[in-house]
Design a protein around this motif. Structure first.
Motif, mmCIF file in Angstrom:
data_model
loop_
_atom_site.group_PDB
_atom_site.id
_atom_site.type_symbol
_atom_site.label_atom_id
_atom_site.label_comp_id
_atom_site.label_asym_id
_atom_site.label_seq_id
_atom_site.Cartn_x
_atom_site.Cartn_y
_atom_site.Cartn_z
ATOM 1 N N ASP A 1 -18.474 -46.845 -16.616
ATOM 2 C CA ASP A 1 -17.564 -47.201 -15.522
ATOM 3 C C ASP A 1 -18.272 -47.497 -14.213
ATOM 4 O OD1 ASP A 1 -18.404 -44.584 -15.057
ATOM 5 O OD2 ASP A 1 -16.526 -44.004 -14.117
ATOM 6 N N CYS B 1 -15.711 -52.041 -15.442
ATOM 7 C CA CYS B 1 -14.983 -52.272 -14.191
ATOM 8 C C CYS B 1 -15.687 -53.410 -13.436
ATOM 9 C CB CYS B 1 -15.040 -50.967 -13.392
ATOM 10 S SG CYS B 1 -14.195 -51.012 -11.844
ATOM 11 N N PRO C 1 -10.254 -54.298 -12.947
ATOM 12 C CA PRO C 1 -10.593 -53.257 -11.961
ATOM 13 C C PRO C 1 -9.319 -52.611 -11.419
ATOM 14 C CG PRO C 1 -11.596 -55.381 -11.395
ATOM 15 C CD PRO C 1 -10.647 -55.640 -12.509
ATOM 16 N N SER C 2 -9.340 -51.282 -11.313
ATOM 17 C CA SER C 2 -8.102 -50.562 -11.014
ATOM 18 C C SER C 2 -7.497 -50.927 -9.660
ATOM 19 C CB SER C 2 -8.350 -49.058 -11.089
ATOM 20 O OG SER C 2 -9.352 -48.686 -10.170
ATOM 21 N N ASP D 1 -11.581 -47.590 -14.045
ATOM 22 C CA ASP D 1 -11.735 -46.854 -15.283
ATOM 23 C C ASP D 1 -10.412 -46.296 -15.775
ATOM 24 O OD1 ASP D 1 -11.574 -44.103 -13.975
ATOM 25 O OD2 ASP D 1 -12.959 -43.530 -15.551
#
Ligand code: B1M
Length: 636
Positions: A286, A308, A335-336, A372
């Motif tokens: 990550d 990521c 990507p978060s 992640d």
């Protein structure tokens, strides 16, 4: 094909009919169920029930660290020993070791009394951490304080016994059924030395031990080998088909030369053993992988999970696919921060999805997930939309097409800057400069003393010799020519030599530079980046007061009043804690202090736009540029 079939064949690099979508919901779920903010239609459901109701595959790679069978199972995590239903073995400490446990509020202190001495650890898991969805505690006191602790830890690991627990794993695996694949965790570290780095030492202290005590540290790593050998053997003999071996590689923390020497051999050994038994091995990758792309490709692992990409890190998704697509499976890809309204608007989110389907075309060896994991404040409808698009457009092979870069994006990682040549120093000062670059504290201290004895000006030694070297190091760090250990060792050498230099500096020399107050905001325990920024600012002469991690807004205000800094530095690594930066700025405004100081923000998820939105004065993407910005402010 079931989700399980598709995941397994994608991991093995075999043909599959469709892309699979597996959002990892644990952090999002824990935070929102604690706050009562789950979407109404999912109220009262478990994360698996939510995923099934939405038609998503279950993400079963990272273990559910909070959901343990017995509370005692979490006790030994501060030395990297886990006991979880997601594992196929558990451990027994040697009979001669006496374990003393003391609970003090949120903190658990454990002392291991071994025949070769005692070691103590302390870890904290606060209500705030629970509310933010965090599943791992923060180690506030590490096992290794000094070389005197090596024998006790060596004893513990040389004599530990592992036994198989495949039955628990099998029943967990049956619960998942066809909706996902149960991944057995071996550990978060990938090798004995990585174990020492991750679990026994503070992230920055590790580099000092690694440099200063090579022989002893290597002997300790050898003592951990029996543990890793047993873990490998039991996992090979277990019913697990997919294995998680190691996590959080990052080209700063596990920099390429270190990765190659200390991590790669174990990844290669384990992956080839698993391959020979028809098993699949993956790693939780990550972190920032730019400098590790080739090494991870050479590791023989079947899959890199939690990938990521850019814009949250430097490597664009298409570059991952180009490097790895024929060698290993990429699991992740979104990507978060794109799920957060504050970080990306609807148009940017849609643009990224268009980009994603093209970047990974033809789509083999790719599993779609949020990397992640899904953050607590994610716009749930974006998760749903991504699922719908995978459903609609995910038939394989994906239609290849011209790759479209993101708006305003060249698709390339930011170019490094040109290193500034050091100012032309006299020969003696050039030698000082060199010793700082080499990080040789005792040699530098001796040289500084000699130059003082020869009548050199202390301020010349400091500025032309030592601080100019730290600037060179800073530039090399920006361009990626040196890594964290070099920066830390140079800064340590400089600080050692300052002891002999300081009495000769005038108060003007010493007060010449500014004061910086710095800290990681409340709810966040990431401190590696902040520590590097601190070290580099100190290295070029700033006085830095480091408030540590998890710092409340009120504490920042109190310290601004007490310490009168010129610059306040705020670090955050979590999208959940980024809003704390705004809270700190608002608290300073309320206290009438805002106009007195410059505020700099930084940390992986932070960007320039966010900095402007919350009213910070500036943002620095890395420690080298943080130093440049601080110097610019201070000189203007
Ligand atoms: Co965590 N983690 N982590 N983690 N972790 C990230 C940050 C994450 C991005 C991984 C990912 O998604 N790919 C993700 C956050 C996602 C998000 O919110 N956007 C994440 C998560 C989710 C979590 C947990 C929630 C996991 C869990 O519990 N399920 C948990 C949170 C705990 C908490 O804080 N409450 C957690 C825990 C951990 C560990 C404890 C295991 C460990 C931290 C160890 C430590 O710090 N002592 C850890 C690590 C190591 C990471 C990654 C892999 C690496 C971070 C790092 O140290 N990088 C990270 C992945 C990533 O960042 N892509 C990840 C090296 C460091 C040198 O870089 O910190 O970016 P960085 O600092 C740079 C610049 O950003 C800048 O300069 C530095 C040097 O050049 N900078 C500044 C930093 N601060 C600055 C301040 C400035 C200016 C510049 O001005 C003041």
């Amino acid at each position: 094909m079931t989700y399980r079939d598709r995941i397994l064949s994608t991991l093995r690099g075999e043909e599959s009919d469709r892309l699979v979508y597996t959002p990892r919901l644990d952090l999002w779920y824990n935070a929102n169920s604690a706050a009562g903010t789950l979407p109404a239609r999912h109220s009262g459901r478990s994360p698996d029930e939510i995923a099934r109701a939405e038609g998503w595959a279950l993400h079963k790679v990272a273990p559910d660290f909070l959901n343990v069978r017995k509370p005692e199972e979490t006790l030994h995590r501060a030395v990297g020993l886990y006991s979880l239903k997601e594992m196929v073995f558990s451990f027994e400490l040697p009979g001669e070791v006496e374990v003393e446990v003391v609970q003090e509020g949120d903190q658990t202190r454990i002392t291991y009394h071994t025949p070769r001495g005692a070691v103590t650890t302390a870890s904290t898991f606060s209500a705030e951490m629970r509310r933010s969805g965090t599943s791992l505690s923060w180690i506030s006191e590490h096992a290794l304080k000094g070389p005197e602790d090596y024998p006790a830890l060596a004893y513990l690991f040389e004599n530990i016994n592992l036994r198989p627990t495949g039955d628990d794993f099998l029943s967990w695996s049956e619960d998942i059924g066809p909706d996902g694949v149960a991944c057995a965790m071996v550990g978060l570290a990938a090798s004995p030395m990585h174990h020492i780095q991750r679990e026994f030492l503070d992230a920055t202290d590790f580099y000092y031990h690694y440099h200063d005590n090579q022989k002893e540290l290597r002997a300790l790593a050898e003592s951990l080998e029996p543990y890793y050998e047993q873990a490998l053997r039991l996992t090979l003999d277990s019913p697990a088909q997919v294995i998680l071996w190691g996590a959080n590689y990052d080209d700063m923390i596990t920099y390429p030369a270190y990765f190659q020497k200390e991590i790669l051999p174990w990844l290669q050994k384990a992956s080839s053993a698993f391959k020979a038994r028809g098993k699949i091995m993956l790693c939780h990758c990550d972190g920032e992988n730019q400098g590790l792309l080739e090494l991870i490709a050479a590791s023989g692992i079947h899959a890199a999970e939690a990938i990521c990409p850019h814009p949250m890190t430097k490597v664009p998704l298409e570059e991952y696919y180009r490097h790895w697509g024929d060698k290993l499976t990429i699991w992740g890809g979104v990507p978060s921060n794109l799920l957060l309204a504050d970080s990306a608007d609807e148009e940017e989110f849609e643009a990224y999805l268009n980009h994603l389907f093209q970047a990974v075309a033809p789509g083999h060896r790719f599993i779609v997930s949020i990397a992640d994991c899904v953050p607590p404040q994610a716009v749930f409808e974006r998760l749903v939309r991504l699922g719908e698009r995978v459903e609609k457009e995910g038939r394989l092979p994906l239609e290849a097409g011209a790759f479209r870069p993101l708006p305003g994006d060249t698709g390339k990682a930011p170019e490094g800057r040109q290193e500034k040549p050091p100012p032309p120093p006299e020969e003696a000062l050039a030698a000082v400069h060199q010793e700082v670059l080499r990080g040789r504290g005792p040699e530098l201290t001796r040289l500084v003393q000699e130059l003082l004895d020869q009548g050199f000006e202390a301020s010349d030694i400091l500025k032309k010799g030592m601080l100019s070297a730290m600037e060179t190091i800073g530039q090399r760090f920006i361009t990626g020519d040196v890594f964290i250990p070099e920066v830390l060792l140079s800064a340590r050498a400089l600080n050692q030599a300052l002891v002999v230099l300081e009495p000769h500096l005038t108060s003007r020399d010493q007060e010449a530079d500014g004061r910086v107050l710095i800290g990681t905001v409340f709810g966040d325990v990431h401190d590696i980046g902040k520590n590097i920024v601190t070290t580099m600012l100190k290295g070029v002469g700033f006085k830095v007061i480091d408030l540590g991690i998890n710092v409340l807004a009120e504490k920042f205000v109190q310290e601004v009043v007490a310490r009168k800094p010129h610059i306040l530095g705020l670090s955050a690594l979590l999208t959940t804690t980024m809003p704390q930066m705004r809270t700190v700025i608002e608290a300073l405004e309320e206290a009438g202090l805002r106009s007195r100081i410059k505020i700099m923000v930084g940390g992986a998820p932070v960007n320039d736009r966010f900095a402007r939105e919350i009213g910070a004065d500036g943002y620095a993407p890395n420690a080298g540029l943080a130093v440049e910005l601080a110097k610019k402010w201070f000189s203007s």
